[in-house]
Motif scaffolding. Sequence first.
Motif, PDB file in Angstrom:
ATOM      1  N   HIS C  16       0.845  -1.186   0.000  1.00 41.22           N
ATOM      2  CA  HIS C  16       0.000   0.000   0.000  1.00 41.22           C
ATOM      3  C   HIS C  16       0.884   1.241   0.000  1.00 41.22           C
ATOM      4  CE1 HIS C  16      -2.945   2.939   1.249  1.00 41.22           C
ATOM      5  NE2 HIS C  16      -2.152   3.265   2.248  1.00 41.22           N
ATOM      6  N   LEU C  17       0.617   2.113  -0.947  1.00 45.12           N
ATOM      7  CA  LEU C  17       1.458   3.301  -1.080  1.00 45.12           C
ATOM      8  C   LEU C  17       1.092   4.297   0.016  1.00 45.12           C
ATOM      9  CD1 LEU C  17       3.635   4.570  -2.907  1.00 45.12           C
ATOM     10  CD2 LEU C  17       1.776   5.748  -4.105  1.00 45.12           C
ATOM     11  N   ALA C  18       2.037   4.533   0.931  1.00 44.58           N
ATOM     12  CA  ALA C  18       1.751   5.412   2.064  1.00 44.58           C
ATOM     13  C   ALA C  18       2.230   6.831   1.810  1.00 44.58           C
ATOM     14  CB  ALA C  18       2.409   4.869   3.323  1.00 44.58           C
ATOM     15  N   LEU C  19       3.243   6.959   0.979  1.00 37.69           N
ATOM     16  CA  LEU C  19       3.810   8.284   0.754  1.00 37.69           C
ATOM     17  C   LEU C  19       4.420   8.337  -0.635  1.00 37.69           C
ATOM     18  CD1 LEU C  19       4.298  10.922   2.372  1.00 37.69           C
ATOM     19  CD2 LEU C  19       6.612  10.087   2.781  1.00 37.69           C
ATOM     20  N   PRO C  37      -5.121  15.043   7.303  1.00 38.13           N
ATOM     21  CA  PRO C  37      -5.963  14.090   8.027  1.00 38.13           C
ATOM     22  C   PRO C  37      -5.177  12.823   8.392  1.00 38.13           C
ATOM     23  CG  PRO C  37      -6.527  14.092   5.694  1.00 38.13           C
ATOM     24  CD  PRO C  37      -5.531  15.192   5.902  1.00 38.13           C
ATOM     25  N   ASN C  38      -5.800  11.994   9.247  1.00 34.89           N
ATOM     26  CA  ASN C  38      -5.169  10.727   9.620  1.00 34.89           C
ATOM     27  C   ASN C  38      -4.913   9.882   8.378  1.00 34.89           C
ATOM     28  OD1 ASN C  38      -5.097  11.211  12.340  1.00 34.89           O
ATOM     29  ND2 ASN C  38      -7.168  10.400  12.665  1.00 34.89           N
ATOM     30  N   ASP C 159       6.471  13.851  16.505  1.00 32.83           N
ATOM     31  CA  ASP C 159       5.231  13.294  15.966  1.00 32.83           C
ATOM     32  C   ASP C 159       4.130  13.405  17.023  1.00 32.83           C
ATOM     33  OD1 ASP C 159       3.317  12.006  14.562  1.00 32.83           O
ATOM     34  OD2 ASP C 159       4.449  10.170  14.193  1.00 32.83           O
ATOM     35  N   GLU C 160       3.205  14.296  16.792  1.00 29.72           N
ATOM     36  CA  GLU C 160       2.087  14.520  17.717  1.00 29.72           C
ATOM     37  C   GLU C 160       2.568  14.621  19.167  1.00 29.72           C
ATOM     38  OE1 GLU C 160      -0.867  15.087  16.715  1.00 29.72           O
ATOM     39  OE2 GLU C 160      -1.250  14.026  14.838  1.00 29.72           O
ATOM     40  N   GLN C 210      -3.434  11.853   1.451  1.00 34.46           N
ATOM     41  CA  GLN C 210      -3.291  10.592   0.717  1.00 34.46           C
ATOM     42  C   GLN C 210      -1.852  10.366   0.243  1.00 34.46           C
ATOM     43  OE1 GLN C 210      -5.474   8.317   0.513  1.00 34.46           O
ATOM     44  NE2 GLN C 210      -7.419   9.291   0.977  1.00 34.46           N
ATOM     45  N   GLY C 211      -0.934  10.621   1.127  1.00 24.92           N
ATOM     46  CA  GLY C 211       0.470  10.344   0.820  1.00 24.92           C
ATOM     47  C   GLY C 211       1.135  11.358  -0.082  1.00 24.92           C
TER      48      GLY C 211
END
Lengths: 228, 279, 340
Positions: C16-19, C37-38, C159-160, C210-211
């Motif tokens: 799955h392409l994350a970035l 978004p998440n 990160d957060e 969406q990456g």
Amino acid sequence: MDFLFQGFLQAFKLLLTGDPETYSAVAATVTVSSYAMAVSLLMGIPLGFALGHFRFPGRRAVRLVVDTMLSLPTVFVGLMVYALISRQGPLGQMGLLFTLPGIAIGQTLLALPVVIALGATTVESMDANLRTMLISLGAGRRQLLLGILWEARHGLVEAGLTAYGRVMTEVGIAMMVGGNIKWHTRTITTAIALETSKGMFAMGIALGMVLLLIAFFTTSAASLIKRK
Amino acid sequence: MKRLSTIIKLFLLMGISAAVLATSGWAADDNVLMMATTTSTNDTGLLDYLAPHFNKASGLELRWTATGTGKALELGKNCDVDVLLVHSPEAELKFVEEGYGIHRTPIMYNDFVIIGPAADPAGIKGKSVAESLAAIMAKKAVFVSRGDKSGTHNKELELWKTAKLTLPEKESWYVQSGQGMLATINMAFEKKGYTLTDRGTYIKYEADKGGQPPMVILVEGDETLRNQYSVIVVNQKRCEKAKSGMAQKFAFWMSGPQGQMLIKEFTQNGKQLFTPNAK
Amino acid sequence: MPLYELKNIAHQYNGHLALSIDHWVLESGRITGLSGPNGSGKSTLLKLLGFVERPTSGQIFLNGRKTVPFDAVVRETVALLPQATFLLKRSVYHNVEYGLRLRGLSRLTDNRVREAMSLVGLDFDHFAHRPWYALSGGEAHRVALAARLALRPKVLLLDEPTTSVDAASAQHIKSATLYAHQQWGSSVVIVSHEHQWLHEISHEILYLFQGKLLGSGHRTLLFGPWLPADDRKVYMLLIGEQRFEAPHPPPEAIHQVAAIAAIDLSILPHDNVMVPAPGRLQGTLTSMSLERITGRIHATVGMGSVVFHVVVPPEIFNRGGFTPGSAVWISYQPDDVVWY
């Protein structure tokens, strides 16, 4: 059922009077299990770590094989090792049949899958954040591996103890490969089997108690590592 | 690729450690004579008694693994032992005939007895072997067989055959223990049944029970009940590594005056267990 | 020389392409916010910048040099604080000094640990010898941050950092972050949902979806459902029967998500009939915050479940009429809508 009570009494008598047969069996048991555990841990921890840590093709298949090997029946292992080291077998030249190292080979086959499988599970179940944390704080490759190994130590000790339990209590390999030869390859478990077959139940119970005592000392020593 | 090299290094480390452990303490002893024998010679203590004498006389160390005659012969076939002390004449002759063994030397005998609970539910006391087996079968009384291809088991099969009875293998009262002699006697006691045992083991059993055994001899003295023990040397022609010379020494010593005298003098509870009969 | 340069980056998880970033440059000495978004790839980008993971394909240049995980320069430069707090099963002191030990800086340890702990507001005498399990969630996260600050990293990736911590911890974390930037000149990249903080502290806020990096500034995302208005247009129904109209999505917009940049939205405290009907929407002003760097006001306008992000130029804001809770009107050009 008074042989139960008799057995407890006899266990102390055997140990306190320094009964040479008992001590010979204790020595044989400790020797083979030490051999088997040393090899299993030296080979099993790196292999288990690799299996749990790295992602490589065929990993699931390897995992399946290792997990299946957890169910190896001891008598079957005994037969396999016998076939291997019988004078007619491929390793017959080494003269391993009816020797303690011969038993140790079989017990290694028994313990190794336990160390690998439980070791891999331990490393797998390590928090994925540990890896991220170690790298993000600047760990090099070696520091990363050592760091994970160190954090996994409790599980690895547990894996070792479980394997140790299997090795200490098995009788099939010791009987088949060792031949239960008095003063030489008679371990506590084969001695128990012999005494039981002779109907000497109290003696069998006594030897069982001795085995438990050894196990108690070993586990206590291991728990010292864990507590650290 | 660094990861690969790490794995390779780990494997090397493992291999080395395994090799070091594998080569340590491996050397075989040259003056050790390895014997496979039946449970009865071990369980009665005969071998514990003879081995030091043999060691003094020959300088050889006798080591033995006690199993059923079937497995003992198998160990001989696989060249894993040098000499056999067994008690199953038919199987022994076949073993020699097939070239696995040489110099089969009869050493001693004791006899088999049929034992059972003192109450004797099938009423076989004092009868002949054939009559007793027929009575047990008729009453469906429990009979515990070794069922392990041992000398005793082979003898028992022979007895059913001689009595012209079909082996009641599938009957519920016919129990195959698959265990050693003493374990089988104990099983027969628990099940209030009969069993066939060699006298040597029975005397040992009797002694263990303080001379008041719950299982008693009911049938004995029958010609068919003789239990012959022989030494067989594993054939060096088939097994290069077998120490036939040393095995031969053992056979000579056992059948010679010293061995025979010692066997005669071996008692348990004041009773002689084996009768030497080497020619 | 830029601090980071990313070229042809694609990163996948289980196929799955994350970035996916074709080219991106991050200048040194700045505080950069990452918003989106998440699942938009923010954390993934941070992991790549921290060299915790190696991109499936593409190159990352750090200070002009092609760099991969475990390179010595990474260890000396970058420190990442992951979102999930993870402490070693040791005392606070040992956790904070761990990174120094890994980098062979043991001789600095004591002073650095004291400094880092005070930066995150943890009293040394009180906390140093506490075991890892005797900390609240916020304290544990501050310890984790202190372990990074002890390294005085040139690049600090967060990160957060203020999510799921108590208010006091959040405040300490924020001030420590600013301190690192101001005192040590650390470049900081922050992933956060806390818009107000990002606006306050960041030189630039980049938006991911969406990456993909959509560029700087906030976007309002509209997820549909989309109904056909006519041959060329679709619309999404908003509260009060209002329609958000957009040109028909092109075939490559596989997500069917419309985005409009904050900068492309105008806001007025009254209706402006000059703008044609479908480009005018009425909502409620829900928040306003200052973008410290630009001096502009960032406002959010609620319309039922949709929240529009709007930038208010100071001259409009100064005319008055903007009170949170009051009705406002926003207008846009349907042609400014971008489809994903």
